[in-house]
Design an enzyme around this catalytic site. Structure first.
Site, PDB file in Angstrom:
ATOM      1  N   GLU A   1      -6.740 -67.325  86.496  1.00  0.00           N
ATOM      2  CA  GLU A   1      -7.831 -67.537  85.526  1.00  0.00           C
ATOM      3  C   GLU A   1      -7.484 -68.651  84.536  1.00  0.00           C
ATOM      4  O   GLU A   1      -7.386 -68.427  83.326  1.00  0.00           O
ATOM      5  CB  GLU A   1      -8.136 -66.227  84.801  1.00  0.00           C
ATOM      6  CG  GLU A   1      -8.666 -65.161  85.752  1.00  0.00           C
ATOM      7  CD  GLU A   1      -9.087 -63.867  85.060  1.00  0.00           C
ATOM      8  OE1 GLU A   1      -8.566 -63.577  83.974  1.00  0.00           O
ATOM      9  OE2 GLU A   1      -9.952 -63.163  85.605  1.00  0.00           O
TER      10      GLU A   1
ATOM     11  N   GLU B   1     -10.369 -61.181  92.902  1.00  0.00           N
ATOM     12  CA  GLU B   1     -10.487 -60.038  91.991  1.00  0.00           C
ATOM     13  C   GLU B   1     -11.945 -59.630  91.913  1.00  0.00           C
ATOM     14  O   GLU B   1     -12.830 -60.474  91.769  1.00  0.00           O
ATOM     15  CB  GLU B   1     -10.030 -60.380  90.566  1.00  0.00           C
ATOM     16  CG  GLU B   1      -8.546 -60.461  90.387  1.00  0.00           C
ATOM     17  CD  GLU B   1      -8.139 -60.630  88.928  1.00  0.00           C
ATOM     18  OE1 GLU B   1      -8.803 -60.062  88.037  1.00  0.00           O
ATOM     19  OE2 GLU B   1      -7.156 -61.351  88.692  1.00  0.00           O
TER      20      GLU B   1
HETATM   21  C1  BGP Z   1      -8.677 -60.322  84.967  1.00  0.00           C
HETATM   22  C2  BGP Z   1      -7.173 -60.431  85.096  1.00  0.00           C
HETATM   23  C3  BGP Z   1      -6.464 -59.248  85.619  1.00  0.00           C
HETATM   24  C4  BGP Z   1      -7.156 -57.931  85.396  1.00  0.00           C
HETATM   25  C5  BGP Z   1      -8.668 -57.948  85.383  1.00  0.00           C
HETATM   26  C6  BGP Z   1      -9.339 -56.716  84.827  1.00  0.00           C
HETATM   27  O1  BGP Z   1      -9.096 -61.039  83.852  1.00  0.00           O
HETATM   28  O2  BGP Z   1      -6.811 -61.528  85.914  1.00  0.00           O
HETATM   29  O3  BGP Z   1      -5.136 -59.315  85.246  1.00  0.00           O
HETATM   30  O4  BGP Z   1      -6.518 -57.032  84.639  1.00  0.00           O
HETATM   31  O5  BGP Z   1      -9.188 -59.055  84.715  1.00  0.00           O
HETATM   32  O6  BGP Z   1      -9.294 -56.722  83.431  1.00  0.00           O
HETATM   33  P1  BGP Z   1      -8.838 -55.468  82.582  1.00  0.00           P
HETATM   34  O7  BGP Z   1      -7.486 -55.123  83.092  1.00  0.00           O
HETATM   35  O8  BGP Z   1      -8.817 -55.927  81.181  1.00  0.00           O
HETATM   36  O9  BGP Z   1      -9.829 -54.417  82.860  1.00  0.00           O
END
Ligand code: BGP
Length: 481
Positions: A187, A379
């Site tokens: 990201e 993701e």
């Molecule tokens: C993205 C990241 C991850 C992940 C995901 C979910 O931004 O790359 O590392 O954690 O989001 O977010 P969260 O864990 O805050 O729910």
């Protein structure tokens, strides 16, 4: 119809999963310093920025006191074989993970790597190989060494380019026979909102914040391009991609000013993929940076480096969409770090993330129209609270419904003509949330018995979605029932 070699799998990151933060010679990373904050005390949706020197010093002074969930993760460091066996049981073809930079170079600016850290990932990759799972490795997923923050203010310093390159070439050399899919920065656009986590920049130290953040990003672009160059020399068969936090934004109405707002919001993602996929700063970037008062300092040859070493594919995270409006008084909604306006046509998760499967099809089409390079959804998923029944079952139909609708949407996008390499839903095993450091915000097919305070047996337990996803992979996405 998805291609027969479609890469089904799941995704994690070292800082949210491994634990063992001070074992095997590992140094402290940026996420190791992020504390759990109770919900009622959170000032924003994501609590992961450290903005002043004073705050960092206070956290350092706490030593091992306090609740720093990413330091313990879910003990994957010791249980990786068990976890990988479960991924294999679901039929994973690929496993997206990250290498913790601090296991390889604990401080980040050393000359020689830490053998114990390298040996750990050798064992892990061998375990994946045993199960015929291809690793997809992110080089930097919010895990840069804290020492680089303290001494250099992170990526604001050009020195980081060489440190990162030393780390990248070390792991390319070491794992050249084991890893063929790579991503550079997770990201990469997140530093606009979360500069500490994304780029190790402490804003309190910067005279001109925007200048420091975009300068840091320029250094990351150059470092990423040099990593692309290096991997092509060391592992000629490798494929390397960039990684974007994709935030599709709709115009609130058909008023042209709303459409302009939406275009500007979209460019907060496109700016990054334009540089990494097309190989140069976009034409709109000049005005965009000027209006922020940013004057990028470039070294001679930087533009040539960006142009010569473009990525092979574009990967991205997709959780939600947002709305842009000319009216600033509209009600906003939750999000990881980017915030937008509430969309009355969409349901949201318990964390306010607006669920929009069709938005995924739209995003895939827009990205492919723009770049014509293979795409990879690395993701996607639903963060939710899972409550085991008395007999310990987790009937997570809400998660199945979320994933089903997104897989349907991505399949439609493939029918539209999009070239899609694979799909790795986030947090395939429960892990610590990046944004809120909660354990109770779960994404996994595999339940991990641990609470927000770190209590629990850490036992692994298959959820209903585990069996569902296994069938999805077995049928290459044909059976989604
Ligand atoms: C993205 C990241 C991850 C992940 C995901 C979910 O931004 O790359 O590392 O954690 O989001 O977010 P969260 O864990 O805050 O729910």
């Amino acid at each position: 119809m998805l291609k027969s070699n479609f890469l089904w799998g799941g995704a994690t990151a070292a800082n949210q999963l491994e634990g063992a933060y001070n074992v095997g010679g590992k140094g402290l990373s940026v996420m190791d310093m992020v504390k759990w904050v109770p919900k009622e005390q959170r000032k924003s949706h994501a609590e992961m920025n450290i903005n002043t020197e004073e705050d960092l010093q206070k956290l350092l002074a706490m030593g091992d006191e306090g609740n720093f969930p990413k330091r313990r993760g879910v003990d994957h460091y010791n249980r990786y074989a068990e976890d990988i066996a479960l991924f294999a049981e679901m039929g994973f073809k690929v496993y997206r993970m990250s290498i913790a930079w601090t296991r390889i170079f604990p401080k980040g600016d050393e000359q020689e790597p830490n053998e114990e850290g390298l040996a750990f990932y050798d064992r892990l990759f061998d375990e994946l190989k045993k199960h015929n799972i291809e690793p997809l490795v992110t080089l930097s997923h919010f895990e840069m060494p804290l020492h680089l923050v303290q001494k250099y203010n992170g990526w604001e310093s050009r020195d980081l380019v060489q440190f990162f390159l030393r780390y990248a070439t070390t792991v390319f050399e070491r794992y050249k026979h084991k890893v063929k899919y790579w991503l550079t920065f997770n990201e990469i656009n997140i530093s606009q909102m979360a500069p500490y986590i994304g780029a190790g920049v402490i804003l309190g130290r910067c005279e001109n914040k925007e200048q420091s953040v975009y300068q840091a990003l320029h250094h990351q672009f150059v470092a990423s391009a040099l990593a692309v160059k290096a991997v092509r020399e060391i592992i000629p068969t490798a494929k390397i991609g960039c990684m974007l936090l994709r935030f599709e934004t709709y115009a609130d109405t058909c008023h042209p000013e709303d459409a302009m707002e939406a275009l500007n919001k979209d460019r907060l993602n496109y700016f990054f993929s334009d540089v990494q996929v097309r190989g140069s700063y976009p034409s709109y970037g000049k005005r965009f940076l000027e209006e922020k008062g940013v004057k990028l300092v470039m070294e001679q040859g930087d533009e040539e480096i960006l142009a010569a070493h473009k990525v092979d594919f574009l990967s991205f995270s997709y959780y939600m969409t947002s709305v842009a409006s000319r009216n600033t008084d509209k009600q906003t909604t939750g999000g990881n770090v980017f915030m937008g306006i509430k969309n009355p046509h969409l349901q949201a998760s318990d964390w306010g993330w607006q669920i929009d499967p069709l938005g995924l099809r739209i995003t895939l089409n827009k990205l492919y129209d723009r770049y014509q390079v293979p795409l990879f959804i690395v993701e996607n998923g639903l963060g939710a609270i899972d409550t085991p029944t008395e007999t310990g079952e987790i009937n997570d139909d809400y998660r199945i419904n979320y994933l089903r609708s997104h897989i349907q949407a991505m399949t439609e996008a493939v029918k539209d003509g999009v070239d899609l390499m694979g799909y790795t839903p986030w947090g395939c095993i429960d892990l610590i949330s990046a944004g809120t450091s909660e354990m109770s915000k779960r994404y996994g097919f595999i339940y991990v018995d641990q609470d927000d305070q770190g209590n629990g047996t850490l036992n692994r337990n298959k959820k209903k979605s585990f069996y569902w996803y296994k069938k999805v992979i077995e049928t290459n996405g044909q059976d989604l029932t």
